[in-house]
Design a protein around this motif. Structure first.
Motif, short mmCIF file in Angstrom:
data_model
loop_
_atom_site.label_atom_id
_atom_site.label_comp_id
_atom_site.label_asym_id
_atom_site.label_seq_id
_atom_site.Cartn_x
_atom_site.Cartn_y
_atom_site.Cartn_z
N PRO A 7 0.74 -1.31 -0.09
CA PRO A 7 -0.17 0.11 -0.10
C PRO A 7 0.89 1.17 -0.07
O PRO A 7 1.76 1.40 0.62
CB PRO A 7 -0.57 -0.17 1.36
CG PRO A 7 -0.79 -1.61 1.66
CD PRO A 7 0.52 -2.28 1.03
N ARG A 8 0.58 2.30 -0.71
CA ARG A 8 1.32 3.56 -0.79
C ARG A 8 1.21 4.30 0.63
O ARG A 8 0.24 4.29 1.21
CB ARG A 8 0.64 4.46 -1.90
CG ARG A 8 1.33 5.75 -2.18
CD ARG A 8 1.01 6.37 -3.47
NE ARG A 8 1.14 7.70 -3.61
CZ ARG A 8 2.01 8.64 -3.35
NH1 ARG A 8 2.95 7.82 -2.83
NH2 ARG A 8 1.90 9.72 -3.53
N THR A 9 2.03 4.93 0.87
CA THR A 9 2.48 5.86 2.07
C THR A 9 2.91 6.89 1.67
O THR A 9 3.86 7.15 1.27
CB THR A 9 3.23 4.94 3.16
OG1 THR A 9 2.81 3.91 3.53
CG2 THR A 9 3.39 5.74 4.50
N GLU A 10 2.06 8.24 1.77
CA GLU A 10 2.53 9.25 1.44
C GLU A 10 3.43 9.86 2.32
O GLU A 10 3.55 9.74 3.48
CB GLU A 10 1.15 10.37 1.57
CG GLU A 10 0.31 10.29 0.19
CD GLU A 10 -0.62 11.59 0.31
OE1 GLU A 10 -0.76 12.13 -0.69
OE2 GLU A 10 -1.61 11.78 1.35
N PHE A 11 4.39 10.82 1.59
CA PHE A 11 5.47 11.39 2.24
C PHE A 11 6.41 10.62 3.03
O PHE A 11 7.08 11.00 4.05
CB PHE A 11 4.94 12.55 3.43
CG PHE A 11 3.69 13.34 2.68
CD1 PHE A 11 3.90 14.01 1.56
CD2 PHE A 11 2.55 13.31 3.00
CE1 PHE A 11 3.00 14.87 0.80
CE2 PHE A 11 1.43 14.37 2.55
CZ PHE A 11 1.85 14.82 1.60
N ALA A 12 6.45 9.25 2.76
CA ALA A 12 7.56 8.39 3.10
C ALA A 12 8.42 7.78 2.22
O ALA A 12 8.32 7.61 1.04
CB ALA A 12 6.71 7.17 3.97
N PRO A 143 4.49 7.60 15.73
CA PRO A 143 5.90 7.25 15.10
C PRO A 143 6.26 7.76 13.91
O PRO A 143 5.27 7.83 13.00
CB PRO A 143 5.74 5.58 15.19
CG PRO A 143 4.27 5.39 15.01
CD PRO A 143 3.67 6.42 15.59
N THR A 144 7.44 7.87 13.47
CA THR A 144 7.62 8.37 12.20
C THR A 144 8.49 7.51 11.34
O THR A 144 8.95 7.70 10.32
CB THR A 144 8.59 9.65 12.29
OG1 THR A 144 9.83 9.30 13.01
CG2 THR A 144 8.01 10.75 13.17
N SER A 145 8.46 6.25 11.84
CA SER A 145 9.02 5.16 11.10
C SER A 145 8.27 4.01 11.49
O SER A 145 7.68 3.71 12.48
CB SER A 145 10.59 4.95 11.19
OG SER A 145 10.85 4.65 12.66
N GLY A 146 8.41 2.99 10.66
CA GLY A 146 7.87 1.68 10.79
C GLY A 146 7.97 0.60 9.63
O GLY A 146 8.76 1.04 8.80
N ASP A 163 1.89 1.15 11.40
CA ASP A 163 1.30 1.97 12.44
C ASP A 163 2.23 3.29 12.38
O ASP A 163 2.81 3.54 13.34
CB ASP A 163 1.33 1.36 13.70
CG ASP A 163 0.98 2.28 14.92
OD1 ASP A 163 0.00 2.96 14.50
OD2 ASP A 163 1.12 1.92 15.97
N MET A 164 1.90 4.18 11.45
CA MET A 164 2.58 5.48 11.22
C MET A 164 1.62 6.29 10.30
O MET A 164 1.19 5.68 9.25
CB MET A 164 4.06 5.28 10.85
CG MET A 164 4.35 4.70 9.40
SD MET A 164 6.00 4.95 8.93
CE MET A 164 6.00 6.44 8.18
N ARG A 165 1.96 7.55 10.48
CA ARG A 165 1.36 8.48 9.54
C ARG A 165 2.16 9.70 9.15
O ARG A 165 2.73 10.21 10.18
CB ARG A 165 -0.02 8.83 9.90
CG ARG A 165 -0.59 9.52 8.61
CD ARG A 165 -2.19 9.93 9.06
NE ARG A 165 -2.24 11.32 9.07
CZ ARG A 165 -2.74 12.04 10.06
NH1 ARG A 165 -3.87 11.36 10.90
NH2 ARG A 165 -2.83 13.35 10.10
N CYS A 166 2.51 9.91 8.02
CA CYS A 166 3.50 11.20 7.86
C CYS A 166 2.78 12.30 7.29
O CYS A 166 1.78 12.44 6.43
CB CYS A 166 4.47 10.65 6.83
SG CYS A 166 5.29 9.43 6.95
N THR A 167 3.09 13.30 8.08
CA THR A 167 2.04 14.73 7.82
C THR A 167 2.78 15.98 8.23
O THR A 167 3.82 15.67 9.02
CB THR A 167 0.63 14.48 8.55
OG1 THR A 167 0.00 15.63 8.41
CG2 THR A 167 0.91 14.33 10.08
N ASN A 168 2.65 16.93 7.78
CA ASN A 168 3.26 18.23 8.00
C ASN A 168 2.16 19.09 8.88
O ASN A 168 2.56 20.21 8.80
CB ASN A 168 4.04 18.95 6.86
CG ASN A 168 3.06 19.29 5.72
OD1 ASN A 168 1.84 19.07 5.74
ND2 ASN A 168 3.34 20.22 4.81
#
Length: 170
Positions: A7-12, A143-146, A163-168
């Protein structure tokens, strides 16, 4: 078995420390560059004489403005050191046998191709572990990594949840 696309993970950014035998990765030329005609962009993790290593081909990205470039073709060093993971002579407990079944893996590809990067679209196999890390500026919420692992569960091949989500967002 083959894994579906993760699955695609945005901003990672996605990396892997090892790749299962038969994994294929593909080079993509950077913007403003194109693949030299007739060259194959793929590399494959292969097992030869009990050693897993990447099978490289000649690949070159040339400036689109100079398609008739006279630059020499870059040849890769095909005498690459083995990327095989060291394996214990015998597992100490019987139930650990499955852990050793897929220990023959390739490390990260080490061929640097000028003006090219490895494509995120890859063919993965059961047992593949992908590491995700938020890109700089998108790591406000821990968390910022996984990791995601491709595994077979109840007869289906799936990627484990991330179990992570990258957001600004502030």
């Amino acid at each position: 078995g083959k894994c579906p696309d993760p699955p695609r993970t945005e901003f990672a950014d996605v990396t892997a420390e090892t790749y299962q035998v038969e994994t294929r990765l593909y080079y993509e030329c950077d913007s403003g560059y194109t693949r030299r005609s007739g060259q194959y962009s793929g590399i494959r993790c292969q097992k030869r004489q009990q050693v897993a290593s990447w099978d490289y081909r000649i690949f070159e990205c040339i400036d689109e403005k100079t398609l008739l470039s006279t630059a020499p073709t870059m040849e890769l060093d095909l005498t690459q050191k083995s990327q095989r993971t060291t394996q214990s002579p015998a597992p100490q407990k019987r139930q650990n046998l499955s852990e050793f079944k897929q220990k023959d893996v390739c490390g990260p590809p080490d061929a640097i191709i000028p003006h090219a990067s490895l494509s995120q679209k890859a063919q993965y196999y059961v047992g593949q572990v992908l590491h995700f890390k938020c890109q700089s500026g998108y790591d406000k919420l821990p968390p910022t990594s996984g990791n995601r692992t491709c595994k077979e569960e109840n007869g289906k091949i799936i990627w484990t949840p991330l179990d992570m989500r990258c957001t600004n967002d502030s």
